[in-house]
Design a protein around this motif. Structure first.
Motif, PDB file in Angstrom:
ATOM      1  N   LEU A  26      -4.656  -0.655   6.348  1.00 22.86           N
ATOM      2  CA  LEU A  26      -5.422   0.553   6.062  1.00 22.86           C
ATOM      3  C   LEU A  26      -5.233   1.626   7.128  1.00 22.86           C
ATOM      4  CD1 LEU A  26      -6.889  -1.733   4.395  1.00 22.86           C
ATOM      5  CD2 LEU A  26      -8.976  -0.393   4.674  1.00 22.86           C
ATOM      6  N   HIS A  37      -7.712   9.547   0.587  1.00 19.21           N
ATOM      7  CA  HIS A  37      -8.042   8.840  -0.649  1.00 19.21           C
ATOM      8  C   HIS A  37      -7.454   9.547  -1.863  1.00 19.21           C
ATOM      9  CE1 HIS A  37     -10.343   6.328  -3.399  1.00 19.21           C
ATOM     10  NE2 HIS A  37     -10.746   7.426  -4.004  1.00 19.21           N
ATOM     11  N   GLU A  38      -7.526  10.870  -1.857  1.00 19.19           N
ATOM     12  CA  GLU A  38      -6.976  11.640  -2.976  1.00 19.19           C
ATOM     13  C   GLU A  38      -5.460  11.517  -3.062  1.00 19.19           C
ATOM     14  OE1 GLU A  38      -8.559  15.491  -2.121  1.00 19.19           O
ATOM     15  OE2 GLU A  38     -10.492  15.067  -3.124  1.00 19.19           O
ATOM     16  N   ASN A  58     -14.759  11.916   7.687  1.00 15.24           N
ATOM     17  CA  ASN A  58     -14.975  11.781   6.244  1.00 15.24           C
ATOM     18  C   ASN A  58     -14.139  12.768   5.444  1.00 15.24           C
ATOM     19  OD1 ASN A  58     -17.228   9.755   5.354  1.00 15.24           O
ATOM     20  ND2 ASN A  58     -17.892  10.581   7.311  1.00 15.24           N
ATOM     21  N   ASP A  63     -10.728  11.283   5.439  1.00 15.06           N
ATOM     22  CA  ASP A  63     -10.746  10.101   4.574  1.00 15.06           C
ATOM     23  C   ASP A  63     -10.657  10.496   3.103  1.00 15.06           C
ATOM     24  OD1 ASP A  63     -11.168   7.119   4.539  1.00 15.06           O
ATOM     25  OD2 ASP A  63     -12.861   7.712   3.281  1.00 15.06           O
ATOM     26  N   LYS A  64     -11.387  11.547   2.719  1.00 17.86           N
ATOM     27  CA  LYS A  64     -11.348  12.001   1.324  1.00 17.86           C
ATOM     28  C   LYS A  64      -9.966  12.521   0.957  1.00 17.86           C
ATOM     29  CE  LYS A  64     -13.588  15.082  -1.993  1.00 17.86           C
ATOM     30  NZ  LYS A  64     -14.647  16.107  -2.196  1.00 17.86           N
ATOM     31  N   LYS A  71       0.815  -1.218   0.000  1.00 17.83           N
ATOM     32  CA  LYS A  71       0.000   0.000   0.000  1.00 17.83           C
ATOM     33  C   LYS A  71       0.852   1.272   0.000  1.00 17.83           C
ATOM     34  CE  LYS A  71      -4.153  -2.048   1.946  1.00 17.83           C
ATOM     35  NZ  LYS A  71      -3.786  -3.423   1.510  1.00 17.83           N
ATOM     36  N   SER A 106      -5.003   3.768   1.202  1.00 17.93           N
ATOM     37  CA  SER A 106      -6.071   2.786   1.400  1.00 17.93           C
ATOM     38  C   SER A 106      -6.723   3.074   2.754  1.00 17.93           C
ATOM     39  CB  SER A 106      -5.502   1.370   1.380  1.00 17.93           C
ATOM     40  OG  SER A 106      -4.957   1.071   0.108  1.00 17.93           O
ATOM     41  N   THR A 107      -7.999   3.376   2.739  1.00 14.56           N
ATOM     42  CA  THR A 107      -8.668   3.888   3.944  1.00 14.56           C
ATOM     43  C   THR A 107     -10.061   3.302   4.106  1.00 14.56           C
ATOM     44  OG1 THR A 107      -9.702   5.753   2.806  1.00 14.56           O
ATOM     45  CG2 THR A 107      -7.462   6.085   3.645  1.00 14.56           C
ATOM     46  N   TYR A 108     -10.616   3.536   5.286  1.00 19.36           N
ATOM     47  CA  TYR A 108     -12.028   3.244   5.519  1.00 19.36           C
ATOM     48  C   TYR A 108     -12.490   4.058   6.718  1.00 19.36           C
ATOM     49  CZ  TYR A 108     -16.402   0.713   5.240  1.00 19.36           C
ATOM     50  OH  TYR A 108     -17.726   0.405   5.061  1.00 19.36           O
TER      51      TYR A 108
END
Length: 211
Positions: free
Chosen positions: A109, A61-62, A54, A57-58, A32, A66-68
């Motif tokens: 993650l 992600h950008e 959130n 997280d965004k 990762k 690897s996230t959740y």
């Protein structure tokens, strides 16, 4: 003090053996390209935990991470759908989430959790499941009066009217972190500014790269 109760020996199965995976945690992290960690967002209802989790997280992600996100309300629709909001249920809620978060970390993650998690002992319990740098306590430090003024779900109004029992900050205790890794003041800083503080911390701790 948390009413957390560990399982007694007679409650545990004696027929369970840990199965060693063919792909190690180190293999998954290497694939990762960043370290794994739990961002544990804690604070009162309406403090902004889910919004910040959130937003972070965004941003991750950008960056290709690897996230959740494990969100308190979402998890109660399934995994923790059998739990109420009495102190004992809140403790079990956090115990389960801690174990799930640990699995996400093992998978490599960066997992963000947005839970009130009102008891220090239970947050410490989750911290104890992980290595030193894998648990990051993020205190969303928003005053009760600000949370109550926001009241995005109308819960404070119902709690004040006695229609909701065991509501944190009203008739159930919230034990603020004494030494969080990060303290975010959403009453003074906007979502983007607070989220950037989290990203900066992850870079400083070498969990993600600056690039």
């Amino acid at each position: 003090m948390s009413p957390y109760k560990t399982l007694q020996s007679e409650d545990k199965s004696t027929d369970v053996v840990w199965h060693q995976a063919s792909v190690s945690h180190q293999d998954r992290v290497a694939a990762k390209g960043h370290q794994a960690a739990v961002l544990w967002f804690t604070g009162l209802s309406g403090s902004g935990k889910s919004t910040l989790a959130n937003a972070v997280d965004k941003m991750l992600h950008e960056r290709g991470a690897s996230t959740y996100v494990l969100d308190g309300d979402n998890v109660r629709h399934g995994l923790n759908g059998d739990l109420g909001f009495a102190d004992s249920d809140r403790v079990e809620n956090i115990r389960r989430i801690g174990e799930v978060a640990k699995l996400f970390v093992d998978a490599g993650l960066v997992v963000s959790t947005a839970f009130i998690s009102p008891f220090r002992a239970d947050r410490a319990m989750v911290r104890g499941l992980l290595n030193d740098k894998q648990f990051i306590e993020v205190f969303v430090d928003t005053p009760l009066e600000v949370c109550e003024r926001r009241d995005p779900k109308g819960l404070y109004k119902l709690a004040r009217a006695g229609e909701i029992k065991h509501f944190t900050g009203i008739d159930s205790a919230y034990e603020a972190p004494s030494s969080p890794h990060l303290r975010l003041d959403t009453a003074r800083h906007n979502v983007q500014q607070c989220a950037q503080q989290v990203i900066d911390y992850l870079i400083a701790q070498q969990i993600i790269s600056a690039g």
